[in-house]
Each structure stands twice: as C-alpha cells, then as structure tokens.
Design an enzyme around this catalytic site. Sequence first.
Site, PDB file in Angstrom:
ATOM      1  N   ARG A  62       0.815  -1.226   0.000  1.00  0.00           N
ATOM      2  CA  ARG A  62       0.000   0.000   0.000  1.00  0.00           C
ATOM      3  C   ARG A  62       0.845   1.272   0.000  1.00  0.00           C
ATOM      4  NH1 ARG A  62      -3.027  -1.375   4.787  1.00  0.00           N
ATOM      5  NH2 ARG A  62      -1.874  -3.332   4.808  1.00  0.00           N
ATOM      6  N   GLU A  99       3.151  -6.276  13.152  1.00  0.00           N
ATOM      7  CA  GLU A  99       2.068  -6.421  14.132  1.00  0.00           C
ATOM      8  C   GLU A  99       1.462  -7.819  14.091  1.00  0.00           C
ATOM      9  OE1 GLU A  99      -1.311  -3.870  13.491  1.00  0.00           O
ATOM     10  OE2 GLU A  99      -2.063  -4.165  15.519  1.00  0.00           O
TER      11      GLU A  99
HETATM   12  O1  LIG Z   1       4.688  -0.910  11.343  1.00  0.00           O
HETATM   13  P1  LIG Z   1       4.539  -2.377  11.078  1.00  0.00           P
HETATM   14  O2  LIG Z   1       4.134  -3.162  12.300  1.00  0.00           O
HETATM   15  O3  LIG Z   1       5.724  -2.978  10.416  1.00  0.00           O
HETATM   16  O4  LIG Z   1       3.294  -2.567  10.096  1.00  0.00           O
HETATM   17  C1  LIG Z   1       3.007  -1.714   9.030  1.00  0.00           C
HETATM   18  C2  LIG Z   1       2.946  -2.453   7.730  1.00  0.00           C
HETATM   19  O5  LIG Z   1       1.879  -3.399   7.746  1.00  0.00           O
HETATM   20  C3  LIG Z   1       1.045  -3.183   6.623  1.00  0.00           C
HETATM   21  O6  LIG Z   1       1.442  -3.932   5.524  1.00  0.00           O
HETATM   22  P2  LIG Z   1       1.066  -5.467   5.376  1.00  0.00           P
HETATM   23  O7  LIG Z   1       2.054  -6.298   6.103  1.00  0.00           O
HETATM   24  O8  LIG Z   1      -0.377  -5.659   5.748  1.00  0.00           O
HETATM   25  O9  LIG Z   1       1.326  -5.720   3.830  1.00  0.00           O
HETATM   26  P3  LIG Z   1       0.553  -5.220   2.507  1.00  0.00           P
HETATM   27  O10 LIG Z   1       0.655  -3.711   2.452  1.00  0.00           O
HETATM   28  O11 LIG Z   1       1.344  -5.848   1.406  1.00  0.00           O
HETATM   29  O12 LIG Z   1      -0.870  -5.689   2.586  1.00  0.00           O
HETATM   30  C4  LIG Z   1       1.218  -1.713   6.331  1.00  0.00           C
HETATM   31  O13 LIG Z   1       0.847  -1.403   5.000  1.00  0.00           O
HETATM   32  C5  LIG Z   1       2.673  -1.491   6.589  1.00  0.00           C
HETATM   33  O14 LIG Z   1       3.470  -1.816   5.464  1.00  0.00           O
HETATM   34  N1  LIG Z   2      -4.225  -2.350  11.992  1.00  0.00           N
HETATM   35  C1  LIG Z   2      -3.715  -2.281  10.765  1.00  0.00           C
HETATM   36  N2  LIG Z   2      -4.466  -1.841   9.724  1.00  0.00           N
HETATM   37  C2  LIG Z   2      -3.930  -1.771   8.480  1.00  0.00           C
HETATM   38  N3  LIG Z   2      -2.683  -2.118   8.186  1.00  0.00           N
HETATM   39  C3  LIG Z   2      -1.917  -2.553   9.185  1.00  0.00           C
HETATM   40  N4  LIG Z   2      -0.626  -2.919   9.219  1.00  0.00           N
HETATM   41  C4  LIG Z   2      -0.313  -3.269  10.467  1.00  0.00           C
HETATM   42  N5  LIG Z   2      -1.360  -3.110  11.281  1.00  0.00           N
HETATM   43  C5  LIG Z   2      -2.380  -2.649  10.508  1.00  0.00           C
END
Ligand SMILES: O=P(O)(O)OC[C@H]1O[C@H](OP(=O)(O)OP(=O)(O)O)[C@H](O)[C@@H]1O
Ligand SMILES: Nc1ncnc2[nH]cnc12
Length: 176
Positions: A62, A99
């Site tokens: 994203r 997370e």
């Molecule tokens: O601060 P953090 O705990 O590291 O989490 C944040 C990350 O988690 C989410 O991505 P996700 O892992 O859902 O991947 P995606 O964007 O490919 O769906 C979000 O878009 C960040 O990249």
């Molecule tokens: N709560 C949350 N919503 C969307 N993206 C995330 N990436 C990590 N935690 C998230």
Amino acid sequence: MTVSEKLNQSIRDIPDFPKPGIIFKDITPVLSNPSLVKEIVDWFAEKAKEQDIDVIVGVESRGFLFGMLIAERLGIPFVPVRKEGKLPYKTVKHAYSLEYGSASMEIHEDALKPGQRVMIHDDLLATGGTAEAAAILVEKLGAVACNFTFLIELGFLEGRLKLKSHNESIHSIVSF
Ligand SMILES: O=P(O)(O)OC[C@H]1O[C@H](OP(=O)(O)OP(=O)(O)O)[C@H](O)[C@@H]1O
Ligand SMILES: Nc1ncnc2[nH]cnc12
C-alpha cells in the site's frame, strides 16, 4: 475541513482482519475519492520539499499507491521496497517483525545512489518494523533516510520509537 479530518472520516475499520484482535484500517474508500487523494499527495509533497528529497521509497504494497503519486507530482524517482522474492534483479535484504507476523524486505542493489536524500513512504505505521526495514535497506545502499511519511499512525504501538534512531522527521496525517 482539514485533510486530516477528511482522511479520518474516510478510513474504514475492519475488526478481526487479517487475524482476531486486529482492527484493520482500510484505506480503499480514500482511493475512491480523487479530490481527497489530491489533497493527500499535496500534503506529502510538501513534506518531501521541506527535506529536499531526491527519491521516494515506497513500501509494498500500500506504500506504492501514494508513493508513486508523490514521486510523479515532484518529478523525482520512485523506488519500491518489496517482500522477499518479488524483485527480479539483484537485491539487498533485511528481515523484521510486524504487528501480525514476520517478513523480509528487499530493494534492488542499484536502486539508490550513495548520498541520495530519501523519503520513506507507507500507508500505515504500526510497530515500525516495516518502515525501519526500509530505512535499513536505504542505509545499506549508502543513501540517507531523511524522513518517513504515513497516512495513518497507530500511536499506541509506538512504531515512532523504532524509527527515531534513523531520523526524527516522522509525519503521519492521522494518528490513533
Ligand atoms: O509498522 P509495522 O508493524 O511494520 O506494520 C506496518 C505495515 O503493515 C502493513 O502492511 P502489510 O504487512 O499488511 O502488507 P501489505 O501492504 O502488502 O498488505 C502496512 O501497509 C505497513 O506496510
Ligand atoms: N491495523 C492495521 N491496519 C492496516 N494495516 C496494518 N498494518 C499493520 N497493522 C495494521
């Protein structure tokens, strides 16, 4: 209304996605609103100008959405940081935890030049592991992580603390 108020109203909370206990912040309604998208890009572009940024690094997946728009707006390069195994050329890698799981991120080894001023962009800051991994990759290539920008920050997870050792310039449009 401020951009922060508009963004706040457009984020949709999805309980228990992708795992029980996680309230997922869904930004797809934001993407359906072109005037809000423009205001958000303006906001980030301003942060990039303040730091004289040369390159936008966007984090999969994203972080690609607004990252590419910001780069296009400023007329500067966009560089993707991707999950392991997705980038086709030679990469440097960094493993980290998030997370709801763990992951390893990569960047193309020739994507940045030493000394280039980089803005690291993602949609959301949670624990900070992902953004920190991006900063470490930027630093491994000899470039400078000048600032971090996010649409959303989950303040209670204190991701900011992880990023501060790389750079204190950390900006999010809305914080929860
Ligand atoms: O601060 P953090 O705990 O590291 O989490 C944040 C990350 O988690 C989410 O991505 P996700 O892992 O859902 O991947 P995606 O964007 O490919 O769906 C979000 O878009 C960040 O990249
Ligand atoms: N709560 C949350 N919503 C969307 N993206 C995330 N990436 C990590 N935690 C998230």
